[in-house]
Design an enzyme around this catalytic site. Sequence first.
Site, PDB file in Angstrom:
ATOM      1  CG  ASP A  27      40.520  52.228  57.874  1.00  0.00           C
ATOM      2  OD1 ASP A  27      41.707  52.610  57.879  1.00  0.00           O
ATOM      3  OD2 ASP A  27      39.772  52.364  56.888  1.00  0.00           O
ATOM      4  CD  GLU A  29      38.248  54.059  53.225  1.00  0.00           C
ATOM      5  OE1 GLU A  29      38.381  55.038  52.452  1.00  0.00           O
ATOM      6  OE2 GLU A  29      39.208  53.392  53.649  1.00  0.00           O
ATOM      7  CG  HIS A 185      41.802  53.032  49.662  1.00  0.00           C
ATOM      8  ND1 HIS A 185      42.458  53.787  50.616  1.00  0.00           N
ATOM      9  CD2 HIS A 185      42.660  52.922  48.615  1.00  0.00           C
ATOM     10  CE1 HIS A 185      43.653  54.120  50.154  1.00  0.00           C
ATOM     11  NE2 HIS A 185      43.799  53.600  48.952  1.00  0.00           N
ATOM     12  CG  ASP A 190      42.496  49.943  54.376  1.00  0.00           C
ATOM     13  OD1 ASP A 190      42.934  48.993  53.689  1.00  0.00           O
ATOM     14  OD2 ASP A 190      42.313  51.089  53.917  1.00  0.00           O
TER      15      ASP A 190
END
EC number: 3.1.13.-
Length: 218
Positions: A27, A29, A185, A190
């Site tokens: 994951d 960001e 987030h 996540d």
Amino acid sequence: MTALSEQAVDYNLLKNRFRGFFPVIIDVETAGFNAQTDALLELAAITLKMDENGLLVPDEKCHFHIQPFEGANINPESLKFNGIDIDNPLRGAISENVAMSELFKMVRHGQKKADCQRSVIVAHNATFDQSFVMAAAERTKIKRNPFHPFSIFDTATLSGFMFGQTVLVKGCQVANISFDGKKAHSALYDAERTAELFCYMVNHLKKLGGFPHVAINS
């Protein structure tokens, strides 16, 4: 493959479950949607293993806050969405080079331990995460990228197929996996929920008798 050779395959070994692929939950960001121009700001990865009952479970994990690469685009709307303050010294951000080196080191170790041939990215809406991982790998010029260049396992697609739900929190709810929207987030949070969801779907199919697959004669 004959019926005899099919029976001889031990599907409780991870190397046999996904045709030699080693699944790694990812994951990210970011500071935008373009992997070539927008900054990768946070990355989490979780490797998987088979337990003593042949069920898929999370194994090792790594998590990094990452400094924007030189010349990277920073979209304020993206920062507002993920809540990242790139100027906060408490982030403990490291360079892309260090982050990718550590990621690849962990993945290659797990892949070798599982006797798999190649690693594959597992993510929710996986093309997005894969694009940023591959772009960072290209920028840092780190050799021996363990990930397949285009094959992915997308939990949004799998969740839609299994549950009729493509949103991560909705899929987790159907699978009875706790999900705290206030922690969403965060790449690590996540990734942990995505790992649980992927393992649940793989294990649920096995418990239902759907894997190994036996063709039904029409």
